[in-house]
Design a protein around this motif. Structure first.
Motif, PDB file in Angstrom:
ATOM      1  N   GLN A 255      -6.936   8.545 -25.382  1.00 17.21           N
ATOM      2  CA  GLN A 255      -6.706   8.283 -23.959  1.00 17.21           C
ATOM      3  C   GLN A 255      -6.426   9.580 -23.199  1.00 17.21           C
ATOM      4  O   GLN A 255      -6.936   9.786 -22.090  1.00 17.21           O
ATOM      5  CB  GLN A 255      -5.536   7.317 -23.789  1.00 17.21           C
ATOM      6  N   GLU A 258      -9.613  11.510 -22.517  1.00 20.95           N
ATOM      7  CA  GLU A 258     -10.345  10.962 -21.373  1.00 20.95           C
ATOM      8  C   GLU A 258      -9.705  11.408 -20.065  1.00 20.95           C
ATOM      9  O   GLU A 258     -10.395  11.770 -19.099  1.00 20.95           O
ATOM     10  CB  GLU A 258     -10.369   9.427 -21.456  1.00 20.95           C
ATOM     11  N   ARG A 262     -11.356  13.714 -17.110  1.00 22.05           N
ATOM     12  CA  ARG A 262     -11.373  13.182 -15.750  1.00 22.05           C
ATOM     13  C   ARG A 262     -10.749  14.190 -14.778  1.00 22.05           C
ATOM     14  O   ARG A 262     -11.238  14.378 -13.653  1.00 22.05           O
ATOM     15  CB  ARG A 262     -10.625  11.853 -15.705  1.00 22.05           C
ATOM     16  N   THR A 294     -16.538  14.445 -25.398  1.00 22.60           N
ATOM     17  CA  THR A 294     -16.013  13.586 -24.346  1.00 22.60           C
ATOM     18  C   THR A 294     -16.467  14.068 -22.969  1.00 22.60           C
ATOM     19  O   THR A 294     -16.579  13.270 -22.043  1.00 22.60           O
ATOM     20  CB  THR A 294     -14.473  13.541 -24.409  1.00 22.60           C
TER      21      THR A 294
END
Length: 471
Positions: A255, A258, A262, A294
């Motif tokens: 998590q 990610e 972002r 990723t």
């Protein structure tokens, strides 16, 4: 082949024969007559030479192995341990600091030179030398030779999950070289600040500052780099060690990965991934791949052969977002003329033939055993410590009780001939950090690991409030 060492025993004396043999070998090691890595006669051969029972020699060898002076290598007999050189000599200067002569070096990130695959590497280098016409002898392309970049992309995709192409892969002279190129590229892009993990490698922070980029410390939590402080910092570039955070050892959660990518897309920023010990995950489960897949458009992936093989090779690589490849080439043409061509061809052969895979398989087995020995030694001799993070890489972080004088412990350990780094030196604000030790365990044999931790335990007992362990 038989080996010989000058020893004598007195049969009618008050000292047992085994103790005489151990005392004489110990004395010769301490005087420097028996040097590190020197091979000793087999127990059978020495028993014949001295005309004593083999069990007497076995007992002496086992005693000296327990003291960390000797080490037994399967298939290679008994040798003087690599760390057993106690002669007084000039300190070795490493980068900008002097390393005092000690018996037990627990600095992190040091592979044992004894494990280097000399024969396999020599074969690859010889094949490179015999096969090259001019590529390995002329000025190489700035990105690196095609053969190596092609093999690197295949290897990194297979082993680390990295997405890239040879056209966006750059061969470097190690991570410091790569980081210097990135800092120069950032300045060209008008970026003068770089976020770093807190804690992180103290030498890297200094290196970045010396390359005219200001560092901004962002805290690391249980899941990895904290994202809210990263947004608040206003920086556009961050340097992370997501697979095995240095020095704490915690892997970045899926998590958090990610969230980090972002962040980079939200602010049009970049992530520098230092995969410094990728390939040395030692646990049988939960293996963490690189962060780069990723967000391959936002991650500069960097790795080296320093931890996998040896730092002296000065081999590293970057897989770049296509948007940055041209600027990195422009920067490099002003700074150097590429890396050693023959070394690149040799490493390409080493990858292509599967020799690196075979070597790392052996190292993971060896390091798992050494890590287990370290855990047992800490439990026995330093039970107040808590080992943090998974079984991976070349070091372990040992958290210590709050209020302990970490600097005094490190100093006392040095007086006992153990060189170890405290954890606070890696923090942006050392005085606020919990005390700890960063234990590099791969450069010593297993007997050396146990003796080093035993001495750290002794150093701890001498601190105010240090509790003597149960006997």
């Amino acid at each position: 082949m038989t080996w010989h060492v000058m020893l004598e025993v007195v049969r009618d004396g008050p000292v047992p024969l085994g103790a005489q043999i151990a005392d004489q070998v110990r004395h010769q090691v301490e005087r420097g007559l028996l040097k590190p890595h020197t091979r000793l006669p087999s127990s059978r051969q020495l028993a014949q030479d001295l005309r004593v029972s083999r069990s007497v020699v076995v007992e002496a060898y086992e005693k000296l192995t327990g003291e960390g002076l000797l080490e037994s290598v399967r298939g290679s007999g008994t040798r003087v341990a690599a760390h057993a050189d106690t002669r007084i000599r000039k300190p070795v200067v490493l980068v900008d600091r002097a390393i005092p002569p000690v018996r037990f070096n627990l600095l992190p990130g040091t592979p044992n030179p004894v494990t280097f695959p000399h024969r396999e590497w020599g074969a690859s280098y010889l094949r490179a030398l015999e096969s090259t016409r001019w590529q390995g002898l002329g000025y190489p392309p700035l990105l690196g030779l095609d053969q190596l970049r092609t093999e690197l992309v295949a290897y990194l995709g297979r082993v680390r999950g990295v997405l890239g192409s040879p056209d966006d892969t750059m061969v470097t002279g190690g991570f410091a070289h790569a980081l210097g190129l990135v800092c120069a590229a950032l300045r060209e892009l008008g970026i003068d600040r770089l976020a770093v993990e807190d804690p992180s490698h103290d030498r890297q922070r200094q290196f970045i500052e010396e390359n005219d980029i200001r560092t901004v410390a962002v805290p690391v939590g249980p899941e990895g780099l904290e994202i809210e402080p990263l947004y608040a910092s206003g920086v556009r570039v961050v340097l992370v060690t997501p697979s095995h955070q240095f020095p704490l050892g915690v892997p970045m959660s899926p998590q958090r990965r990610e969230e980090l990518v972002r962040w980079a897309r939200d602010i049009d920023g970049w992530i520098i991934e230092d995969d410094y010990d990728g390939g040395l995950w030692l646990e049988q489960r939960c293996r963490h791949l690189a962060l780069q897949p990723t967000g391959p458009d936002r991650v500069i992936y960097a790795g080296t052969a320093s931890k996998l093989l040896a730092p002296g090779l000065r081999l590293g690589w970057m897989v770049l977002p296509p948007e940055l490849t041209a600027v990195m080439e422009r920067v490099r043409v002003r700074r150097d003329l590429g890396c050693d061509g023959l070394m690149q061809l040799a490493f390409a052969d080493f990858l292509r033939s599967g020799l690196l895979d075979g070597h790392l398989r052996k190292m993971r087995t060896r390091y798992r055993s050494q890590h287990g020995r370290l855990m047992r030694a800490v439990e026995r001799y330093l039970p107040v410590a808590t080992l943090v993070g998974p079984v991976a890489g070349l070091h372990v972080f040992a958290a210590l009780p709050a209020g302990l004088d970490e600097e005094a412990l490190v100093t006392q350990a040095l007086q006992l001939s153990v060189l170890v780094k405290g954890g606070r030196v890696f923090h942006d604000r050392p005085h606020t950090a919990r005390p700890g030790l960063v234990l590099g365990y791969t450069a010593l044999g297993e007997s050396g690991i146990e003796e080093a931790v035993r001495r750290i335990g002794q150093a701890y007992e001498r601190q105010p409030g240090g509790v003597r362990r149960a006997s």
